[in-house]
Write a protein that holds these residues in place. Structure first.
Motif, short mmCIF file in Angstrom:
data_model
loop_
_atom_site.label_atom_id
_atom_site.label_comp_id
_atom_site.label_asym_id
_atom_site.label_seq_id
_atom_site.Cartn_x
_atom_site.Cartn_y
_atom_site.Cartn_z
N LEU A 1 24.23 -4.33 20.99
CA LEU A 1 23.16 -4.36 19.98
C LEU A 1 21.76 -4.35 20.60
O LEU A 1 20.77 -4.41 19.88
N GLY A 2 21.69 -4.27 21.92
CA GLY A 2 20.39 -4.07 22.54
C GLY A 2 19.71 -5.30 23.08
O GLY A 2 18.48 -5.34 23.20
N SER A 3 20.47 -6.34 23.40
CA SER A 3 19.88 -7.53 24.01
C SER A 3 19.09 -7.15 25.26
O SER A 3 19.45 -6.24 26.00
N ALA A 4 18.02 -7.89 25.50
CA ALA A 4 17.24 -7.68 26.72
C ALA A 4 18.08 -8.01 27.95
O ALA A 4 17.76 -7.58 29.07
N ASN A 5 19.15 -8.75 27.75
CA ASN A 5 20.04 -9.14 28.85
C ASN A 5 21.32 -8.32 28.87
O ASN A 5 22.34 -8.75 29.42
N ALA A 6 21.29 -7.14 28.26
CA ALA A 6 22.50 -6.34 28.08
C ALA A 6 23.23 -6.08 29.39
O ALA A 6 24.45 -6.24 29.48
N GLN A 7 22.49 -5.67 30.41
CA GLN A 7 23.15 -5.35 31.69
C GLN A 7 23.81 -6.58 32.31
O GLN A 7 24.94 -6.51 32.83
N GLU A 8 23.15 -7.70 32.22
CA GLU A 8 23.70 -8.94 32.77
C GLU A 8 24.99 -9.33 32.04
O GLU A 8 26.00 -9.69 32.68
#
Length: 532
Positions: free
Chosen positions: A422-429
């Motif tokens: 959903l596009g969290s700023a922490n998506a990659q983590e």
């Protein structure tokens, strides 16, 4: 409006049985009426047990949704016995002609879902008359739990059948189906209430000892994410029925990640009894955000406690330590096995491979759509001496009714992947955390794109009943293209062609048939789904 008790059996919520383990252990309520019950906090506590009980019985008969969802996806075929009817093939192929007489394949489920909804509606209708003794927090928790359960039930139903009757009061009226948008609006409102009113109590192992199975704020927030993704995807919407925006859905998931106390177990295999045996992390571990709890008191005298559906996915009438007897349903698609990397620890934790594990499977004559692969996560189990494994069976050892492994509906890894998608700023983590656990020393980073996240979800949740809904929310045509297949499988040991047509999935919009007996009882107020 004509009154006709077709959707529910109007049993009193007062005739409840104990259903869950831990905090939900309770004696049945056998005395009382709506006139003298629903008065005290103790009454409310016992009534909410009945609502939980309603949820754990929805798959006691008929076809369990976790099994059906695996079969409908590209993860598994119908399977079952070679001399059985073709109902599971009809579900798998979305083709009524595979079993024309099977008009009520989900009939028991329909009735059980509406009985469970009825229990929630009764309690919610009585909330205001209960003497809460000034304990507003207790009132909010009880109402939140009942509303979460109602939302969970309706979410199952609306995904499976599309437009369904929406009942929010304890009514047995013969009402027509509501538009799916109305159902999702109610689901969203119920879940928002639960997420906003349940306490922020973080998970701890000590808390779980007495509260295992209880609905939490974190479960409500996680389910909001799941419903948001499905509704906006399948129906092409930008928000959840005008109730919850994408930004709000992400915020709920982020809150669950940062405050819940839940986390990933270090070893993926320890999540599943049959994958780890002596290393099993146990029920209500820190990765379990919400589970449908089962206990071990099933019998043939009307007691429907227990996991009645897990036996369907076991090896067909053959045991091989640690795997017990089953009915051979939802045979795993070899394509799924081959999708895994050899270094992915989830493959062997999720799937029983007859050849790779050296199992002498001699029951091919009894197995339909044999593939050489079975669901390991929800497999019956035995001890080395062939006796029932007491941790997951009753001492009676009747494998058909003695399973009581919980169904883990929402895991923490799901929360991480939903937030990433959903596009969290922490998506990659978040994405990295899930993959690092799966690959260990063989891990290498890839970008957290939507396509990669969806591929990862398939591998992470094999056998858990999520894959089909993940496909369907990409669009019916996309789902149909992924699921459609022409393959040769073994029916009774004989090579037999099988076709799953994209056309049938598109024609039915990926929905299953409304039970014909319910349509008849409604005097055709209910309308059958397209393609059935």
């Amino acid at each position: 409006m004509k009154t006709n008790k077709l959707y529910i059996i109007a049993l009193s919520i007062l005739t409840l049985g104990s259903c869950q383990k831990d905090f939900l252990d309770s004696e049945p309520i056998t005395k009382g009426t709506e006139q003298n019950f629903y008065r005290t906090k103790a009454d409310a506590a016992r009534a909410i047990v009945g609502c939980y009980d309603g949820l754990q019985t929805v798959w006691a008969a008929g076809i369990a949704l976790p099994v059906a969802a695996e079969i409908m996806s590209d993860n598994a075929f119908g399977g079952t016995g070679n001399s059985d009817g073709f109902g599971y093939q009809m579900i798998d192929e979305f083709d009524k002609q595979r079993s024309p007489a099977d008009v009520t394949v989900f009939g028991s489920n329909w009735s059980a879902y509406y009985r469970a909804v009825y229990r929630c509606n009764v309690l919610l209708s009585k909330i205001s008359q209960i003497n809460w003794e000034g304990d507003e927090a207790a009132r909010k928790v009880t109402e939140s739990e009942a509303r979460f359960l109602r939302a969970y039930l309706y979410f199952d139903m609306v995904r499976l059948w599309g437009n369904i009757p929406l009942l929010t009061t304890p009514s047995a009226e013969n009402v027509p189906q509501s538009n799916a948008d109305e159902v999702y609006k109610q689901i969203a409102e119920d879940l928002k209430f639960a997420a906003d009113n349940l306490p922020e109590t973080p998970y701890t192992a000590e808390w779980a000892k007495t509260n295992g199975g209880r609905i939490t704020k974190w479960a409500a927030e996680a389910l909001i994410g799941r419903v948001f993704l499905y509704y906006t995807g399948y129906y092409g919407k930008t928000d959840l029925a005008g109730v919850i925006t994408k930004a709000q859905a992400v915020a709920y998931l982020e809150n669950a990640i940062t405050k819940s106390g839940h986390g990933l177990l270090t070893d993926y295999t320890t999540l599943w009894p049959a994958a780890s045996v002596e290393k099993y992390a146990g029920e209500d571990n820190k990765e379990t955000v919400f589970a449908i709890k089962y206990t071990y008191t099933s019998n043939y005298n009307g007691n429907t406690d227990g996991n009645h559906w897990m036996v369907m996915t076991g090896m067909r009438e053959q045991a091989s330590y640690p795997y017990g007897n089953g009915w051979g349903g939802a045979t795993v698609n070899p394509k799924l096995w081959n999708t895994f990397s050899n270094t992915d620890t989830r493959r062997n934790a999720s799937i029983i491979s007859i050849a790779d594990e050296g199992i002498n499977f001699s029951n091919k004559p009894k197995q339909r759509e044999y593939t050489g692969y079975y669901n390991k996560k929800y497999s019956p189990m035995i001890n080395k001496d062939g006796t029932s494994m007491v941790e997951l069976y009753t001492t009676s050892g009747n494998f058909m009714i003695s399973q009581y492994q919980d169904y883990v509906s929402i895991r923490y890894s799901d929360v991480l992947l939903m937030a990433a998608e959903l596009g969290s700023a922490n998506a990659q983590e978040y994405f990295n955390q899930v993959r690092q656990r799966a690959y260990g020393n063989n891990y290498s980073e890839i970008a957290a794109t939507k396509d990669n996240i969806l591929k990862e979800r398939r591998l992470e949740f094999v056998g858990e009943g999520l894959r089909y809904w993940d496909l369907l929310r990409l669009g019916v045509n996309t789902a149909a293209a992924a699921i459609a297949e022409t393959v040769t499988l073994e029916n009774g040991g004989v090579a037999t062609p099988k076709t799953i047509s994209a056309t049938k999935i598109i024609e039915t919009k990926g929905l299953q048939q409304i039970p014909t007996d319910q349509i008849n009882l409604s005097n055709n107020v209910l309308k059958q789904n397209q393609g059935w």
